[in-house]
Design an enzyme around this catalytic site. Structure first.
Site, short mmCIF file in Angstrom:
data_model
loop_
_atom_site.label_atom_id
_atom_site.label_comp_id
_atom_site.label_asym_id
_atom_site.label_seq_id
_atom_site.Cartn_x
_atom_site.Cartn_y
_atom_site.Cartn_z
NE ARG A 23 -1.43 -1.40 3.70
CZ ARG A 23 -1.56 -1.24 5.00
NH1 ARG A 23 -2.71 -0.82 5.50
NH2 ARG A 23 -0.57 -1.48 5.83
CD GLU A 28 7.26 6.81 15.46
OE1 GLU A 28 8.45 6.88 15.83
OE2 GLU A 28 6.36 6.32 16.16
CD GLN A 47 7.32 32.17 9.68
OE1 GLN A 47 7.22 33.03 10.54
NE2 GLN A 47 7.91 32.38 8.53
CG ASP A 48 5.65 24.33 9.71
OD1 ASP A 48 6.53 24.46 10.58
OD2 ASP A 48 4.84 23.40 9.70
CG ASN A 49 9.13 29.62 6.40
OD1 ASN A 49 8.10 30.22 6.68
ND2 ASN A 49 10.28 29.88 6.99
NE ARG A 60 13.89 28.77 -4.13
CZ ARG A 60 13.02 29.70 -4.53
NH1 ARG A 60 12.99 30.87 -3.94
NH2 ARG A 60 12.18 29.46 -5.51
CG HIS A 63 18.88 33.37 2.39
ND1 HIS A 63 17.88 32.66 1.78
CD2 HIS A 63 19.39 34.18 1.43
CE1 HIS A 63 17.79 33.01 0.51
NE2 HIS A 63 18.71 33.94 0.28
CE LYS A 73 16.58 29.45 7.81
NZ LYS A 73 17.19 29.91 6.56
CG HIS A 120 19.61 27.01 5.03
ND1 HIS A 120 18.42 27.27 4.39
CD2 HIS A 120 19.82 25.68 4.93
CE1 HIS A 120 17.94 26.13 3.94
NE2 HIS A 120 18.76 25.15 4.26
CE1 TYR A 133 12.87 28.40 5.69
CE2 TYR A 133 12.54 27.20 3.64
CZ TYR A 133 12.71 28.40 4.32
OH TYR A 133 12.71 29.57 3.64
CD GLU A 144 15.33 39.60 4.52
OE1 GLU A 144 15.06 38.41 4.29
OE2 GLU A 144 14.79 40.53 3.91
CG ASP A 169 19.71 34.52 -2.92
OD1 ASP A 169 19.58 35.19 -1.87
OD2 ASP A 169 19.05 33.49 -3.13
#
Length: 183
Positions: A23, A28, A47-49, A60, A63, A73, A120, A133, A144, A169
């Site tokens: 299936r 986890e 926060q989730d991005n 990318r 940063h 992260k 990162h 992330y 930033e 960038d």
């Protein structure tokens, strides 16, 4: 859960064990207890991005978010494959300026813990990548910063001849002029 550490102290790679049959599979993918034991950090994500890149060779980074809004992260690739890149910028670290590259993909569902004191970035290795992330602090535009992804002093081998990269960038500061806000 397979838990791996590196020669640079701080980052941790979490790879879930898959339990499958005809299936599909079950895994986890996060346990606060295991995360806290492996990283020494409280599992407090606020926060989730989601970052979506349509083309292979999209870069990318690199940063960071400075204190008091520094972000740890927990990075994973939900679709496709990326090479995640982190650079140690802890001023007192014996590995200051050294980087790690870790492949993250939908096949492994591995997650990389990037401590708040690291630059990162990543490069997509397939078309149609989705990177998720979880972060430990909210986005704060005033905190930033960005270091040039192709800075010769860092010597990162991105594996891309003609990267797709944002103007932001491209305009990151050089590593030699970067004054790390992380002790």
């Amino acid at each position: 859960m397979k838990i791996e550490t590196f020669s640079i102290v701080g980052p941790v790679l979490f790879t879930p064990k898959k339990h499958g049959d005809a299936r599909g599979y079950f895994a986890e993918i996060f346990k606060a207890r295991d995360f806290e034991t492996a990283t020494g950090h409280k599992a407090k994500f606020v926060q989730d991005n989601l970052s979506v890149s349509s083309q292979i060779g999209t870069i990318r980074g690199l940063h960071y978010q400075a204190p008091p809004h520094a972000q740890g992260k927990l990075v994973s690739c939900q679709r496709g494959s990326i090479m995640d890149v982190i650079v140690d910028v802890r001023k007192s670290s014996p590995t200051y300026g050294q980087y790690l590259m870790v492949e993250l993909s939908e096949a492994t569902r591995a997650q990389l813990w990037v401590p708040p004191s690291f630059l990162h970035g990543y490069v997509t290795r397939t078309d149609h990548c989705e990177v998720l992330y979880k972060v430990t602090d909210y986005y704060a535009p005033s905190a930033e910063g960005s270091v040039k992804w192709d800075d010769a002093e860092l010597g990162i081998k991105w594996g891309v001849d003609a990267p797709i990269i944002s103007e932001r960038d491209k305009d990151g500061q050089s590593f030699s002029t970067f004054e790390s806000p992380f002790s």
